[in-house]
Scaffold this motif. Structure first.
Motif, PDB file in Angstrom:
ATOM      1  N   ALA A 259       0.812  -1.217   0.000  1.00 31.89           N
ATOM      2  CA  ALA A 259       0.000   0.000   0.000  1.00 31.89           C
ATOM      3  C   ALA A 259       0.845   1.266   0.000  1.00 31.89           C
ATOM      4  O   ALA A 259       0.543   2.222  -0.713  1.00 31.89           O
ATOM      5  CB  ALA A 259      -0.935  -0.015   1.208  1.00 31.89           C
ATOM      6  N   ASP A 260       1.915   1.292   0.791  1.00 35.09           N
ATOM      7  CA  ASP A 260       2.711   2.515   0.833  1.00 35.09           C
ATOM      8  C   ASP A 260       3.446   2.740  -0.477  1.00 35.09           C
ATOM      9  O   ASP A 260       3.628   3.885  -0.904  1.00 35.09           O
ATOM     10  CB  ASP A 260       3.720   2.456   1.986  1.00 35.09           C
ATOM     11  N   ALA A 261       3.855   1.663  -1.129  1.00 36.63           N
ATOM     12  CA  ALA A 261       4.510   1.806  -2.427  1.00 36.63           C
ATOM     13  C   ALA A 261       3.566   2.409  -3.447  1.00 36.63           C
ATOM     14  O   ALA A 261       3.985   3.155  -4.341  1.00 36.63           O
ATOM     15  CB  ALA A 261       5.017   0.444  -2.909  1.00 36.63           C
ATOM     16  N   VAL A 262       2.279   2.107  -3.339  1.00 37.92           N
ATOM     17  CA  VAL A 262       1.299   2.690  -4.256  1.00 37.92           C
ATOM     18  C   VAL A 262       1.140   4.181  -3.971  1.00 37.92           C
ATOM     19  O   VAL A 262       1.073   5.003  -4.892  1.00 37.92           O
ATOM     20  CB  VAL A 262      -0.050   1.958  -4.153  1.00 37.92           C
ATOM     21  N   TYR A 263       1.072   4.555  -2.697  1.00 40.70           N
ATOM     22  CA  TYR A 263       1.020   5.987  -2.363  1.00 40.70           C
ATOM     23  C   TYR A 263       2.242   6.706  -2.926  1.00 40.70           C
ATOM     24  O   TYR A 263       2.144   7.814  -3.464  1.00 40.70           O
ATOM     25  CB  TYR A 263       0.957   6.175  -0.846  1.00 40.70           C
ATOM     26  N   ASP A 264       3.397   6.063  -2.796  1.00 35.77           N
ATOM     27  CA  ASP A 264       4.622   6.675  -3.322  1.00 35.77           C
ATOM     28  C   ASP A 264       4.514   6.890  -4.827  1.00 35.77           C
ATOM     29  O   ASP A 264       4.911   7.934  -5.351  1.00 35.77           O
ATOM     30  CB  ASP A 264       5.811   5.774  -2.990  1.00 35.77           C
ATOM     31  N   ALA A 265       3.955   5.910  -5.525  1.00 34.90           N
ATOM     32  CA  ALA A 265       3.762   6.039  -6.970  1.00 34.90           C
ATOM     33  C   ALA A 265       2.796   7.172  -7.291  1.00 34.90           C
ATOM     34  O   ALA A 265       2.988   7.912  -8.262  1.00 34.90           O
ATOM     35  CB  ALA A 265       3.245   4.718  -7.543  1.00 34.90           C
ATOM     36  N   ALA A 266       1.753   7.313  -6.480  1.00 32.71           N
ATOM     37  CA  ALA A 266       0.783   8.380  -6.703  1.00 32.71           C
ATOM     38  C   ALA A 266       1.417   9.753  -6.499  1.00 32.71           C
ATOM     39  O   ALA A 266       1.221  10.679  -7.300  1.00 32.71           O
ATOM     40  CB  ALA A 266      -0.409   8.204  -5.768  1.00 32.71           C
ATOM     41  N   PHE A 267       2.193   9.903  -5.426  1.00 34.27           N
ATOM     42  CA  PHE A 267       2.854  11.183  -5.179  1.00 34.27           C
ATOM     43  C   PHE A 267       3.813  11.516  -6.323  1.00 34.27           C
ATOM     44  O   PHE A 267       3.893  12.661  -6.776  1.00 34.27           O
ATOM     45  CB  PHE A 267       3.627  11.133  -3.859  1.00 34.27           C
ATOM     46  N   ARG A 268       4.539  10.517  -6.775  1.00 31.63           N
ATOM     47  CA  ARG A 268       5.496  10.729  -7.861  1.00 31.63           C
ATOM     48  C   ARG A 268       4.771  11.155  -9.138  1.00 31.63           C
ATOM     49  O   ARG A 268       5.205  12.062  -9.845  1.00 31.63           O
ATOM     50  CB  ARG A 268       6.298   9.445  -8.080  1.00 31.63           C
ATOM     51  N   ARG A 269       3.658  10.466  -9.445  1.00 29.82           N
ATOM     52  CA  ARG A 269       2.910  10.784 -10.665  1.00 29.82           C
ATOM     53  C   ARG A 269       2.357  12.201 -10.614  1.00 29.82           C
ATOM     54  O   ARG A 269       2.269  12.895 -11.641  1.00 29.82           O
ATOM     55  CB  ARG A 269       1.770   9.785 -10.840  1.00 29.82           C
ATOM     56  N   ALA A 270       1.975  12.641  -9.444  1.00 27.26           N
ATOM     57  CA  ALA A 270       1.416  13.984  -9.307  1.00 27.26           C
ATOM     58  C   ALA A 270       2.476  15.076  -9.345  1.00 27.26           C
ATOM     59  O   ALA A 270       2.143  16.253  -9.470  1.00 27.26           O
ATOM     60  CB  ALA A 270       0.619  14.088  -8.004  1.00 27.26           C
ATOM     61  N   GLY A 271       3.755  14.706  -9.240  1.00 24.86           N
ATOM     62  CA  GLY A 271       4.808  15.710  -9.209  1.00 24.86           C
ATOM     63  C   GLY A 271       5.039  16.283  -7.831  1.00 24.86           C
ATOM     64  O   GLY A 271       5.677  17.334  -7.686  1.00 24.86           O
ATOM     65  N   MET A 272       4.545  15.585  -6.799  1.00 25.79           N
ATOM     66  CA  MET A 272       4.750  16.033  -5.427  1.00 25.79           C
ATOM     67  C   MET A 272       6.105  15.540  -4.921  1.00 25.79           C
ATOM     68  O   MET A 272       6.635  14.534  -5.389  1.00 25.79           O
ATOM     69  CB  MET A 272       3.631  15.501  -4.533  1.00 25.79           C
ATOM     70  N   LEU A 273       6.644  16.241  -3.952  1.00 29.70           N
ATOM     71  CA  LEU A 273       7.908  15.865  -3.335  1.00 29.70           C
ATOM     72  C   LEU A 273       7.610  15.148  -2.030  1.00 29.70           C
ATOM     73  O   LEU A 273       7.058  15.740  -1.100  1.00 29.70           O
ATOM     74  CB  LEU A 273       8.761  17.107  -3.086  1.00 29.70           C
ATOM     75  N   ARG A 274       7.955  13.864  -1.958  1.00 35.21           N
ATOM     76  CA  ARG A 274       7.678  13.112  -0.744  1.00 35.21           C
ATOM     77  C   ARG A 274       8.885  13.116   0.180  1.00 35.21           C
ATOM     78  O   ARG A 274      10.018  12.897  -0.238  1.00 35.21           O
ATOM     79  CB  ARG A 274       7.318  11.660  -1.061  1.00 35.21           C
TER      80      ARG A 274
END
Length: 915
Positions: A259-274
């Motif tokens: 689940a956290d890897a998916v959130y990471d993918a979502a943040f990356r796709r949106a151009g957000m800095l995690r």
């Protein structure tokens, strides 16, 4: 409801507090004290049936007893929240912040009852279980935070009140301010996406910080996040990373998609800095709050301690940064002012006896160096030169260069190891980001580098794939729907081969045999051609044949095939007596000396829907755990980036005597897989393991496809969190003279075509479209036109069917409620008067209606009489703009009966459309 009503919540003219008690520790009393201390100038009322006053302020028994209707109601009452919301909604209150907790969740709960009431009246709710709302610029602190935040340029959105409080306290120490702070708690109404939309449009906000625990509406979040990240930095920290591990799944892909890897993918796709903890979030705020973004990833390091400089350089390299290479001119200049024995390279070690003057001359030289994007000034205090005095000199040097508006404006960071508060205050006063260690400073610098890279990637124009890949979607859907009609949850090997053929994914020939003897017969042609045979047990109940010893390789005779088939079936019966065996599969053995084994797949995430997984394949895939995730749909740029995040990507480029895999073959396979996820929502999980890749291309050896009827869609559309290219709107338009033009939604790869189109539009037509003279069209400008979030916007391009040249375009962009959309249209200047504009407007109106939009509106210069006339003919109302009489406002009520200028047959779809 997105940004609707939020302006009155964040800039209220009046406030009412409901609840509280004379106890100093009560929430209501704390909120009242903060409102007073913030200097709020509007009216404030206190509602409480049980006390005559709260913290010295007189009370009234209910909201209707107030002499005014408040814009914002702050509810701290422990009970009767639905009743309070109902009373406020009936009175016309714009919104409420519900601080109270324990209202429950779901149907029938107090929270849901309050939410339903608010929605009926268009009233916005923040919370429940939240800290409150703070906007220092508006002198608003409607919260129970322990400190008053100062005015600044960072917006903070937090699901946790405790995290918001910690950020306020930290910012107070660093003299950083906020443009707004919202603690949103349980997100009954106002959620993260609403606030991203709001602060993205807020001129006072330079950067947005997020603390989140979970996302409820993935598509809404992704649309808002992608839009916000295009205009300003968005930094996110998410809790619960370790608590959500990989789940039990039917495929290797499903197991890899934690689940956290998916959130990471979502943040990356949106151009957000995690970032991963509050300290890192604070470090980002330290830079973003001051509006600093480096030009690139090259860092020069200036220090009085060689060891400190080496540590900083090591960390920089580890995080992907680049030590700046000093120019010969810079080295020559430093040679003149530094003592013999200085490092003569980056890091610039000016020795432990360096005083303030030596620091300043070295810093000026580094700031003049064109090879440097930022300078880290580090200091370890010695008995020779006081650190505080050096800090003063460095701060003054930076001030002087800003005053002179130097052409070289490299970012300056400071790391004063062991510094006291006085040194920190010096850097604060000079607006120089400062950190306690060199490690913190380098990490903060690299966060901003990552932000710049993400911004660049968001605007990059991807290569097109439409000319090389058109899936046969109808054939693929037939395979899946037929299997579902038989009540099956898995595709069999023959169906998988047909599915792959429809999406042009090479797969080894696979035949199904229902007995050992049948296996030998079907293997005979392969054996005759000199191929060895692979026999694999076939059971729809066994997820992986290798788990039960159900695979035997390198069979070269019919007798060995018969024996192998018997063996794998016997092993399967022994290991899984409950499984129903359909027989075995026969494949020619693929022997490729240097093939890399990859895994590609689709996994289902409960929040974000389908996720694409790529990584190192083979039977030990989960042990190796070399994988990366991305949200579909993908373009070639995104696919390359996904591959580049894995270790196995280094092997694809070739090594030793092993040839490279063709650069685009694996990325294109990922694009095809992502398109399949968009086209066929019935696919639940999907594995290709392994996919063999070498210099000849790729071939799938084994695959598993789990199917089911789709259980969730986003707003009636595909289940993808990022709405894909709407290929169903491809077709033709008929013009007045009977000719036809090709029309389709705009694609990101259309940038060169759009740029060329603008050269065929006159300066006057461009002025009428954009309301001012357009001298140039930059990459960034055209990227905003072509890279659409199809969940919020649409643009149709008309193409010459013979040449493929762009003839015109029409577009709309909806408001945050998805009720009203603004339109714009532009045609090639020599094509006006042929009915193209009329046809494109008809198509746009038809599309808007199909999307459920209520109004289509626009602004037209009064001199543009042709456009105004067409709008009238299409049923738009035309009125003079009250603020600017050079403009008319045009509005079409899409629900209004009698306006049927557009029929459902306006778009002529090709009979043989692939999708």
């Amino acid at each position: 409801m997105s940004t609707y009503g939020l302006e009155r919540l964040f800039s209220p003219r009046s406030i009412a507090i409901v609840g509280g008690s004379p106890r100093p520790s009560s929430l209501g009393a704390a909120v009242l004290r903060n409102i007073k201390a913030s200097g709020f100038t509007g009216r404030v009322g206190v509602v409480n049936r049980n006390y005559a006053d709260v913290d010295g302020a007189p009370t009234v028994p209910d909201l209707k007893s107030l002499s005014f209707v408040p814009d914002l109601v702050v509810i701290s009452a422990p009970a009767a929240v639905p009743e309070i919301v109902a009373e406020a909604a009936s009175a016309g209150v714009a919104g409420a912040a519900i601080l109270s907790a324990g209202l429950g969740h779901g149907a029938g709960s107090l929270a849901e009852t309050a939410g339903q009431t608010a929605r009926r009246h268009g009233m916005r709710l923040i919370g429940p279980n939240c800290l409150g709302v703070m906007v220092p610029r508006a002198k608003l602190n409607a919260s129970f935070a322990s400190h008053q935040p100062s005015d600044g340029h960072i917006a903070l959105i937090s699901q946790s009140g405790a995290v918001a409080s910690a950020m306020i306290e930290w910012a107070a120490e660093r003299r950083l301010g906020f443009s707004g702070i919202a603690s949103i708690g349980d997100q009954l109404d106002v959620d993260v996406a609403d606030l991203l939309d709001y602060f993205a449009l807020d001129d006072h906000t330079r950067a947005i910080l997020l603390y989140i625990e979970a996302i409820k509406d993935a598509r809404k979040f992704m649309s808002a996040a992608r839009a916000a990240a295009r205009v300003k930095p968005v930094v996110v920290v998410k809790s619960g990373r370790m608590a959500q591990g990989a789940k039990a799944a039917a495929t290797h892909t499903g197991a890899l998609a934690g689940a956290d890897a998916v959130y990471d993918a979502a943040f990356r796709r949106a151009g957000m800095l995690r970032v991963y903890d509050l300290r890192q979030l604070f470090d980002c705020a330290e830079l973003l709050g001051r509006g600093f973004v480096p030009r690139g990833n090259r860092l020069a390091i200036l220090t009085n301690g060689g060891g400190l400089g080496i540590l900083a350089t090591d960390r920089l390299a580890e995080l992907g940064g680049v030590p700046a290479t000093l120019t010969a001119e810079t080295i020559a200049q430093l040679d003149k002012v530094l003592p013999p024995g200085w490092s003569c390279a980056n890091p610039v070690d000016i020795a432990g006896d360096a005083d303030a003057d030596r620091y300043v001359v070295a810093l000026n030289a580094l700031l003049d160096d064109a090879n440097s994007d930022a300078v880290l000034v580090a200091n370890v205090e010695t008995a020779v030169a006081p650190a505080e005095g050096i800090a003063e000199a460095v701060a003054q040097c930076v001030r002087d260069r800003r005053t002179k508006r130097s052409a070289v404006a490299a970012l300056v960071l400071a790391a004063w190891v062991g510094a006291d508060e006085r040194t920190g205050a010096i850097f604060e006063a000079a607006r120089i980001p400062h950190f306690p260690t060199e490690d913190d400073a380098v990490r903060a610098f690299m966060y901003l580098v990552r932000y710049r890279e993400a911004s660049t990637a968001l605007a990059a124009t991807p290569p097109g794939v439409a000319s090389v890949f058109t899936p046969e979607t109808a054939a693929a859907r037939h395979v899946v729907v037929n299997a579902l009609s038989e009540g099956r949850a898995w595709l069999d090997p023959a169906e998988i081969v047909a599915l792959f053929a429809a999406y042009h994914i090479p797969i080894v020939t696979t035949l199904v045999a229902d007995s050992p003897e049948d296996a030998a017969e079907k293997a005979a042609p392969f054996l005759a051609e000199g191929h060895a045979i692979v026999v694999r047990v076939f059971s729809r109940d066994i997820r992986h044949a290798s788990d039960v010893g159900g695979v035997i390789l390198d069979l070269r005779t019919k007798d060995s095939v018969v024996e192998a088939a018997r063996t794998v079936m016997a092993r399967a019966r022994s290991a899984r007596p409950d499984a129903i065996l359909q027989g075995v599969t026969i494949q020619p053995m693929i022997v490729r000396r240097a093939a890399r084994e990859l895994i590609l797949g689709i996994a289902e995430d409960p929040t974000f829907g389908p996720v694409i997984v790529f990584g190192r394949g083979g039977p030990a895939v989960e042990v190796i755990n070399d994988k990366a995730l991305a949200l579909p749909p993908l373009d070639m740029n995104l696919a390359h980036e996904l591959i580049g995040r894995t270790r196995v990507s280094r092997l694809l480029g070739g090594y030793g005597d092993v040839p490279a895999v063709p650069a685009d073959v694996v990325p294109l396979t990922l694009v095809k897989l992502a398109q399949m996820a968009a086209d066929i929502p019935e696919i639940r999980e999907f594995d290709i393991n392994p996919l063999l890749a070498d210099e000849t291309g790729v071939t799938a050896v084994d695959a598993r496809v789990a199917i089911r009827k789709p259980t969730r869609l986003f707003a009636g559309h595909t289940r993808l969190a990022v709405r894909p290219y709407p290929s169903q709107w491809e077709g033709e338009l008929a013009l007045r003279d009977g000719s036809r033009v090709t029309v389709r939604p705009m694609r990101p790869e259309d940038e060169p075509m759009v740029s060329d189109f603008f050269t065929r539009v006159t300066a006057e037509d461009l002025r009428l479209r954009f309301f001012h003279a357009m001298k140039e069209f930059t990459h960034e400008f055209i990227a905003r036109l072509t890279q659409l979030d199809y969940a919020r916007a649409m643009a149709f391009v008309a193409l010459d069917p013979n040449t493929g040249e762009m003839m015109g375009a029409v577009r709309l962009h909806s408001d945050s409620l998805y009720e009203n959309a603004e339109y714009a249209i532009l045609l090639q200047s020599d094509l006006k008067g042929k009915g193209l504009g009329w046809a494109l407007m008809q198509l746009l109106i038809h599309y808007a209606r199909s999307e459920g939009l209520k109004r289509l509106s626009g602004q037209v210069l009064t001199e543009n009489t042709t456009m105004i006339g067409m709008c009238r003919d299409l049923g738009f109302t035309v009125t003079m703009d009250p603020d600017d009489h050079s403009i008319v406002d045009v509005v079409l009520d899409l629900d209004r009966s009698g306006v049927d200028a557009v029929g459902a047959d306006i778009l002529i779809r090709p009979a043989a459309a692939g999708r």
